[in-house]
Design a protein around this motif. Structure first.
Motif, PDB file in Angstrom:
ATOM      1  N   THR A   4      40.518 -30.331 -16.582  1.00 37.02           N
ATOM      2  CA  THR A   4      38.967 -30.900 -16.610  1.00 37.02           C
ATOM      3  C   THR A   4      38.617 -31.536 -15.075  1.00 37.02           C
ATOM      4  O   THR A   4      39.691 -31.705 -14.709  1.00 37.02           O
ATOM      5  N   VAL A   5      37.445 -31.255 -14.643  1.00 35.50           N
ATOM      6  CA  VAL A   5      36.923 -31.500 -13.466  1.00 35.50           C
ATOM      7  C   VAL A   5      35.806 -32.541 -13.770  1.00 35.50           C
ATOM      8  O   VAL A   5      34.695 -32.184 -14.672  1.00 35.50           O
ATOM      9  N   ILE A  16      40.482 -34.401 -10.872  1.00 33.92           N
ATOM     10  CA  ILE A  16      41.082 -33.244 -11.556  1.00 33.92           C
ATOM     11  C   ILE A  16      42.104 -33.967 -12.580  1.00 33.92           C
ATOM     12  O   ILE A  16      42.767 -34.872 -12.295  1.00 33.92           O
ATOM     13  N   SER A  28      47.459 -19.686 -11.413  1.00 34.44           N
ATOM     14  CA  SER A  28      45.952 -19.865 -12.142  1.00 34.44           C
ATOM     15  C   SER A  28      45.421 -21.379 -11.860  1.00 34.44           C
ATOM     16  O   SER A  28      44.377 -21.743 -11.674  1.00 34.44           O
ATOM     17  N   GLU A  29      46.440 -22.218 -12.298  1.00 31.62           N
ATOM     18  CA  GLU A  29      46.054 -23.556 -12.406  1.00 31.62           C
ATOM     19  C   GLU A  29      45.510 -24.244 -10.726  1.00 31.62           C
ATOM     20  O   GLU A  29      44.606 -24.730 -10.513  1.00 31.62           O
ATOM     21  N   ASP A  31      44.591 -21.940  -8.482  1.00 35.96           N
ATOM     22  CA  ASP A  31      43.437 -21.347  -8.161  1.00 35.96           C
ATOM     23  C   ASP A  31      42.080 -22.211  -8.465  1.00 35.96           C
ATOM     24  O   ASP A  31      41.220 -22.308  -7.615  1.00 35.96           O
ATOM     25  N   GLN A  32      42.271 -22.614  -9.799  1.00 33.16           N
ATOM     26  CA  GLN A  32      41.214 -23.677  -9.994  1.00 33.16           C
ATOM     27  C   GLN A  32      41.262 -24.823  -9.117  1.00 33.16           C
ATOM     28  O   GLN A  32      40.142 -25.008  -8.786  1.00 33.16           O
ATOM     29  N   ARG A  35      39.643 -23.669  -6.019  1.00 31.92           N
ATOM     30  CA  ARG A  35      38.174 -23.479  -5.751  1.00 31.92           C
ATOM     31  C   ARG A  35      37.279 -24.797  -5.628  1.00 31.92           C
ATOM     32  O   ARG A  35      36.365 -24.985  -5.317  1.00 31.92           O
ATOM     33  N   THR A  36      38.031 -25.826  -6.520  1.00 32.37           N
ATOM     34  CA  THR A  36      36.979 -26.914  -6.674  1.00 32.37           C
ATOM     35  C   THR A  36      37.293 -27.749  -5.384  1.00 32.37           C
ATOM     36  O   THR A  36      36.274 -28.339  -4.961  1.00 32.37           O
TER      37      THR A  36
END
Ligand code: SIN
Length: 283
Positions: A4-5, A16, A28-29, A31-32, A35-36
């Motif tokens: 969660t952000v 984070i 994928s974790e 990458d998120q 991106r943030t």
């Protein structure tokens, strides 16, 4: 656990939650998180009880790490990828060389030809009160300038040095810094290589503007730093032990406030991710 952000302030930053940096993150974790990072400029990870090796391993996911050849006094003797930001005195009782690190607005490694992409600072021993770090959003600072000012500063370059304005310039450290790191010209406005957005690139380590006199440069540089650090562009981080704070040096500036009781320990360790080439040596 899902990631969660949580925003840290209006201007920049996100916490984070739901990651354990002692473990290898999935693509994928990562990458998120990446991106943030690009969107928010600063990431905070709380309660990360990690080793030096895990700090280095997570940092490497973002790119090649600096071995701090331009700051040899401040790096960890056994881990050149770690920069010590500490007031723990030297073994001979002398004041720590890095006691005053970061106590002026700056972007890491701006005084080199490979200014840093990002830095990851781990809070190991935090004073009972204070020892805060402030960050500012240099995209917002650029966007808020008038069109006339943007046009005027776009072609200009600032002269960056590794020197600290707040300290006696004759200390051995300052002399060494000047010898290792000759002055470098960097654009006052940089285009972020990943987002394509323009950001102001100034700070307290910029001594002059190329092709201008110090008298001509100073009012403009003072204005740009004052403008860039207006409270609405800033996030103030209050450290807790085991925080990791990561910032994007290409679109933020930061300052360590030194606002903690004398005699208390403040010890943090930083990795520095290398960025893309920028700037040129002055003759
Ligand atoms: C730094 O400038 O890397 C250190 C910032 C801090 O000590 O808060």
């Amino acid at each position: 656990m899902p990631i969660t952000v949580r925003p840290l302030s209006y201007a920049l930053g996100a916490e984070i939650q739901g990651v354990d940096l002692s473990q290898t993150l999935s693509n994928s974790e990562f990458d998120q998180i990446h991106r943030t990072f690009l969107e928010k400029g600063i990431l905070l990870f709380r309660k990360q009880k990690i080793t030096r090796e895990q700090h280095i391993a997570f940092s490497r996911r973002f790119g090649e790490l600096d071995r701090h050849d331009s700051l040899p006094r401040d790096r960890h003797p056994d881990y050149p990828e770690l920069l010590l930001v500490t007031n723990i005195p030297e073994e001979d009782g002398k004041e720590s060389a890095s006691k005053y690190t970061g106590q002026q607005w700056h972007s890491d490694m701006s005084f080199t030809l490979e200014p840093s992409l990002g830095s990851l600072l781990r809070g190991i021993t935090i004073p009972s009160v204070g020892g805060d770090t402030m960050f500012t959003n240099m995209y917002m600072a650029y966007d808020a300038l008038s069109d006339g000012m943007k046009k005027m500063i776009e072609p200009l370059h600032g002269i960056h040095t590794g020197r600290r304005k707040v300290l006696d310039p004759n200390t051995a450290r300052e002399r060494e810094q000047s010898a290792i790191n000759p002055p470098i010209a960097q654009p006052l406005v940089r285009v972020h290589p990943e987002t394509g957005r323009k950001a102001l690139y100034v700070g307290d380590k910029v001594s002059c503007i190329v092709d201008m006199t110090p008298e001509e440069s100073k009012p403009l540089l003072d204005y740009l730093v004052r403008h860039a650090t207006r409270p609405q562009f800033v996030y103030r981080h209050q450290w807790q032990q085991d925080d990791i704070v990561m910032w994007d040096n290409r679109c933020t500036m930061h300052i360590a406030l030194g606002d903690y009781p004398e005699g208390e320990i403040r010890h943090l360790e930083r990795t520095t991710v290398k960025g893309t080439p920028s700037g040129y040596y002055l003759q």
